[in-house]
Design a protein around this motif. Structure first.
Motif, PDB file in Angstrom:
ATOM      1  N   LEU A  64      15.098   3.849  -4.757  1.00 35.61           N
ATOM      2  CA  LEU A  64      14.598   4.545  -3.579  1.00 35.61           C
ATOM      3  C   LEU A  64      14.011   3.520  -2.624  1.00 35.61           C
ATOM      4  O   LEU A  64      13.327   2.593  -3.052  1.00 35.61           O
ATOM      5  CB  LEU A  64      13.498   5.542  -3.965  1.00 35.61           C
ATOM      6  CG  LEU A  64      13.903   6.662  -4.912  1.00 35.61           C
ATOM      7  CD1 LEU A  64      12.678   7.483  -5.287  1.00 35.61           C
ATOM      8  CD2 LEU A  64      14.943   7.560  -4.260  1.00 35.61           C
ATOM      9  N   THR A  65      14.268   3.698  -1.342  1.00 34.82           N
ATOM     10  CA  THR A  65      13.774   2.699  -0.403  1.00 34.82           C
ATOM     11  C   THR A  65      13.010   3.335   0.754  1.00 34.82           C
ATOM     12  O   THR A  65      13.226   4.484   1.099  1.00 34.82           O
ATOM     13  CB  THR A  65      14.944   1.883   0.189  1.00 34.82           C
ATOM     14  OG1 THR A  65      15.805   2.748   0.916  1.00 34.82           O
ATOM     15  CG2 THR A  65      15.735   1.198  -0.898  1.00 34.82           C
ATOM     16  N   HIS A  66      12.136   2.531   1.309  1.00 34.46           N
ATOM     17  CA  HIS A  66      11.349   3.000   2.448  1.00 34.46           C
ATOM     18  C   HIS A  66      11.449   1.995   3.590  1.00 34.46           C
ATOM     19  O   HIS A  66      11.907   0.875   3.406  1.00 34.46           O
ATOM     20  CB  HIS A  66       9.893   3.179   2.037  1.00 34.46           C
ATOM     21  CG  HIS A  66       9.233   1.887   1.643  1.00 34.46           C
ATOM     22  ND1 HIS A  66       9.071   1.516   0.328  1.00 34.46           N
ATOM     23  CD2 HIS A  66       8.727   0.885   2.378  1.00 34.46           C
ATOM     24  CE1 HIS A  66       8.480   0.350   0.292  1.00 34.46           C
ATOM     25  NE2 HIS A  66       8.265  -0.079   1.512  1.00 34.46           N
TER      26      HIS A  66
ATOM     27  N   ALA B 255      -2.640  -4.616   3.789  1.00 34.17           N
ATOM     28  CA  ALA B 255      -3.087  -3.356   3.202  1.00 34.17           C
ATOM     29  C   ALA B 255      -4.529  -3.070   3.607  1.00 34.17           C
ATOM     30  O   ALA B 255      -4.878  -1.952   3.982  1.00 34.17           O
ATOM     31  CB  ALA B 255      -2.955  -3.417   1.683  1.00 34.17           C
ATOM     32  N   GLN B 256      -5.346  -4.098   3.541  1.00 33.38           N
ATOM     33  CA  GLN B 256      -6.759  -3.907   3.849  1.00 33.38           C
ATOM     34  C   GLN B 256      -6.972  -3.566   5.328  1.00 33.38           C
ATOM     35  O   GLN B 256      -7.832  -2.759   5.656  1.00 33.38           O
ATOM     36  CB  GLN B 256      -7.547  -5.168   3.462  1.00 33.38           C
ATOM     37  CG  GLN B 256      -9.040  -4.923   3.333  1.00 33.38           C
ATOM     38  CD  GLN B 256      -9.370  -3.809   2.341  1.00 33.38           C
ATOM     39  OE1 GLN B 256      -8.894  -3.800   1.215  1.00 33.38           O
ATOM     40  NE2 GLN B 256     -10.166  -2.829   2.771  1.00 33.38           N
TER      41      GLN B 256
ATOM     42  N   LEU C 188       0.846  -1.190   0.000  1.00 36.26           N
ATOM     43  CA  LEU C 188       0.000   0.000   0.000  1.00 36.26           C
ATOM     44  C   LEU C 188       0.888   1.249   0.000  1.00 36.26           C
ATOM     45  O   LEU C 188       0.677   2.186  -0.769  1.00 36.26           O
ATOM     46  CB  LEU C 188      -0.905  -0.017   1.238  1.00 36.26           C
ATOM     47  CG  LEU C 188      -1.802   1.191   1.468  1.00 36.26           C
ATOM     48  CD1 LEU C 188      -2.730   1.421   0.287  1.00 36.26           C
ATOM     49  CD2 LEU C 188      -2.623   1.013   2.738  1.00 36.26           C
ATOM     50  N   TYR C 189       1.904   1.220   0.835  1.00 38.76           N
ATOM     51  CA  TYR C 189       2.794   2.374   0.932  1.00 38.76           C
ATOM     52  C   TYR C 189       3.503   2.653  -0.397  1.00 38.76           C
ATOM     53  O   TYR C 189       3.484   3.774  -0.901  1.00 38.76           O
ATOM     54  CB  TYR C 189       3.828   2.156   2.044  1.00 38.76           C
ATOM     55  CG  TYR C 189       4.795   3.306   2.161  1.00 38.76           C
ATOM     56  CD1 TYR C 189       4.441   4.457   2.844  1.00 38.76           C
ATOM     57  CD2 TYR C 189       6.036   3.258   1.548  1.00 38.76           C
ATOM     58  CE1 TYR C 189       5.306   5.525   2.929  1.00 38.76           C
ATOM     59  CE2 TYR C 189       6.914   4.329   1.625  1.00 38.76           C
ATOM     60  CZ  TYR C 189       6.544   5.463   2.317  1.00 38.76           C
ATOM     61  OH  TYR C 189       7.398   6.522   2.378  1.00 38.76           O
ATOM     62  N   THR C 190       4.139   1.627  -0.933  1.00 38.29           N
ATOM     63  CA  THR C 190       4.892   1.896  -2.169  1.00 38.29           C
ATOM     64  C   THR C 190       3.968   2.242  -3.334  1.00 38.29           C
ATOM     65  O   THR C 190       4.329   3.010  -4.216  1.00 38.29           O
ATOM     66  CB  THR C 190       5.904   0.775  -2.534  1.00 38.29           C
ATOM     67  OG1 THR C 190       6.101   0.742  -3.932  1.00 38.29           O
ATOM     68  CG2 THR C 190       5.491  -0.546  -2.076  1.00 38.29           C
ATOM     69  N   SER C 191       2.736   1.722  -3.301  1.00 41.75           N
ATOM     70  CA  SER C 191       1.791   2.091  -4.359  1.00 41.75           C
ATOM     71  C   SER C 191       1.461   3.573  -4.287  1.00 41.75           C
ATOM     72  O   SER C 191       1.375   4.253  -5.311  1.00 41.75           O
ATOM     73  CB  SER C 191       0.502   1.273  -4.225  1.00 41.75           C
ATOM     74  OG  SER C 191       0.784  -0.099  -4.299  1.00 41.75           O
TER      75      SER C 191
END
Length: 552
Positions: free
Chosen positions: A362-364, A385-386, A122-125
């Motif tokens: 790039l990384t998170h 994600a949900q 979800l974050y990377t999207s």
RNA sequence: GCACCCGUAGCUCAGCUGGAUAGAGCGUUGGCUUGCGGAGCCAAAGGUCGUGAGUUCGAAUCUCGCCGGGUGUACCA
């Protein structure tokens, strides 16, 4: 406007000191003007002279019609005030097309078929989409692509459990799973398969053999055997589930690169480069000797001749290169693979240096839920994600007593985006949906409110060329937008946009508290400012893929 | 062990190509209040920028050591 002033300063440096310099302009505290530069401090060092004296000389000889006055302050800063007229004019500035003519590829999200989407996806999207937007707004031709493992051990684990559940290789039994259950049903099977793989030797052997059979499906182009039918059907379920998820988020991918496609490419390339000495044999495997570059040595083809993730990634990167010949390729992943990626890229650099030069990884960090609440699924501690979206919806329900998808999604996206990418993110649902403070809904509301003002008053021709103090502050803030976007594009960091939009809304609220807009004698100029403000909010939120409704 | 990342107010974070008094939000305390959408505004309290050195006219920002947390380190992804 900014470059105009930079040039004026550069000219003055040239004339006075015969020195070529690229002056850096910053946006200082409002009390210190619209722009400030520390060139005099830099020159002081170079010339061995008192920076204040240099600043005085420079300050007197910076000439531009846009500048109202300059002042020397502190140790040697030159503070610059624009004329009201040029400040107003700068409201119409367009975003610099610094990437015009460039081809950019943005790869993000990267979920694995047969598995559940977790919070990291979800974050990377969300962030990937925003970064792609940034590239686009700077004029690049952007291709959004996605990568995922449709072959491999995790698929074999799932397939084993699926077959158990169906009571054998009975593809017809799949019809009993209704379409809304499919995603959950699949992720359950993965959990089961993963469990037995760890605990049960017989099952493990069966899974290993299924793993080979899955690869064979691709070699033999098998779409019709019972085993194949199960595989292809469930794989499609996964892609349906992903696409539905992306649609919900409002992002869209042009292309998926499944591992089944990249593995053969990677295998071929690694074998070719093995002959050329880029990779080498070691204990029966093919490795890249990263130690020569202060990196790890990693296996690209295992001793059974199968490509590892490394080779699949080589295949992916080469496929993207062939498909797009990009000027810029951005890959966004978790930071646990940063060292790994360095090795892969270093190896590719040996035979395609240009490709690697154009690649940015790039990384998170990890995504965690505030309060340490365990949202653990049955196995491990994965935050799905949900789960996260549900938490936002629940929090929103609590404060607003109604659900509103635009608000909930805006809340989650903004909460992710406002933080500089890199470190872990602690997501607090209550804070994210909160209507006060630095949140998505706050900005959405700010926009709706501005729209409401505009709906009540007709915009006229604004002829004013002078500004009152509060009007000027607002104008100054609005005019920063294009520069902030430039910076965000340059660093590929969307959080700059968030920080700015929030400051902008605060500046506006401050203005609006004391200054009437409608039915004031300065209505026309003020309406123009409200319009610019609303546009910037909308555009800024748009860059973050956050909806800016006109009414809430 | 080695490598990489992180450590800024009670909490969550900006600021990091060195520059002017270290900024926000939440929370706490106090004020504005029949409003063009108050979902707002104003103000106060709260900081040895993990720590110790170094470089510099100047360090949250650069370099090194240390402490604390995380991740990675050969056939998983």
């Amino acid at each position: 406007m900014k470059t105009e002033i930079e040039q004026a300063i550069a000219r003055a440096c040239q004339d006075l000191f015969d020195i070529k310099i690229e002056p850096v302009l910053t946006r200082p505290d409002e009390q210190f003007g619209d722009y400030a530069t520390n060139v005099a401090l830099q020159l002081g060092q170079k010339l061995g002279q008192n920076p204040r004296i240099i600043a005085e000389k420079l300050s007197a000889s910076i000439k531009s019609p846009a500048i109202k006055k300059t002042e020397v302050a502190g140790p040697g800063f030159i503070n610059i005030w624009l004329s009201d007229e040029s400040l107003l004019k700068s409201l119409d500035q367009k975003i610099a097309q610094s990437l015009k003519g460039q081809v950019a590829v943005a790869e993000y999200s990267d979920p694995n078929p047969f598995k559940v989407l977790h919070a990291g996806h979800l974050y990377t999207s969300v962030v990937g989409d925003a970064i792609a937007n940034l590239l686009e707004t700077a004029g690049a031709e952007v291709h959004r692509v996605n990568f995922g493992g449709d072959v491999g051990l995790h698929v074999a684990k799932s397939m084993w459990a699926i077959i158990q559940k169906l009571g054998g290789e009975n593809p017809n039994e799949l019809a009993k799973v209704s379409s809304i259950e499919r995603a959950d049903w699949l992720s359950q099977r993965y959990v089961e398969g993963n469990d037995v793989y760890e605990d049960n030797d017989d099952a493990r052997r069966a899974i290993v053999s299924i793993n080979k059979r899955v690869y064979d499906l691709f070699d033999s182009h098998d779409k019709t055997s019972d085993f194949a039918k199960i595989y292809w059907t469930c794989r499609q379920w996964s892609y349906d589930y992903f696409n539905e998820f992306y649609e919900q988020l409002g992002t869209k991918f042009e292309k998926y690169y499944p591992e089944s496609e990249t593995a053969p490419i990677g295998l071929k390339v690694v074998k070719q480069q093995l002959k050329r000495g880029v990779y080498k044999q070691s204990d029966g495997a093919v490795v890249f000797d990263g130690e020569r570059y202060d990196l790890h040595t990693r296996v690209f083809i295992n001793s059974e001749g199968l490509p590892t993730y490394e080779a699949k990634d080589v295949g992916l990167i080469m496929a993207k290169w062939q498909d797009y010949h990009f000027d810029k390729s951005v890959v966004i992943t978790g930071n646990d693979i940063v060292e790994y990626m360095k090795v892969v890229l270093k190896s590719i650099e040996q035979f395609e240096p240009e490709l690697v030069q154009n690649t940015i990884h790039l990384t998170h960090g990890m995504i965690k839920l505030a309060g340490g609440t365990k949202m653990s699924s049955r196995k491990g501690n994965v935050l799905k994600a949900q789960d996260l979206l549900d938490a936002a919806a629940k929090a929103n329900q609590k404060v607003r007593e109604q659900s509103d998808e635009a608000v909930e999604l805006g809340a989650v996206k903004y909460a992710f985006l406002k933080q500089r990418m890199g470190a872990d993110i602690i997501y607090d649902p209550d804070e994210s949906v909160s209507l006060q403070g630095n949140s998505g809904p706050y900005l959405q509301y700010a926009h709706a409110r501005a729209c409401s003002i505009l709906a009540k008053a007709k915009a006229g021709e604004a002829k004013a060329t002078d500004l009152q103090a509060d009007e000027r502050s607002l104008t100054r803030k609005i005019s920063e937008f294009t520069e902030v976007v430039d910076k965000a594009v340059d660093e590929l960091m969307p959080h700059h946009i968030c920080t700015y939009l929030y400051e902008l809304a605060q500046t506006f609220n401050h203005f609006y508290e004391k200054n009437r807009v409608i039915d004031d004698k300065r209505q026309t100029i003020r309406i123009k400012l409200v319009k610019s403000y609303a546009d910037v909010l909308k555009n800024g939120l748009g860059l973050l893929s956050i909806n800016a409704p006109e009414k809430m």
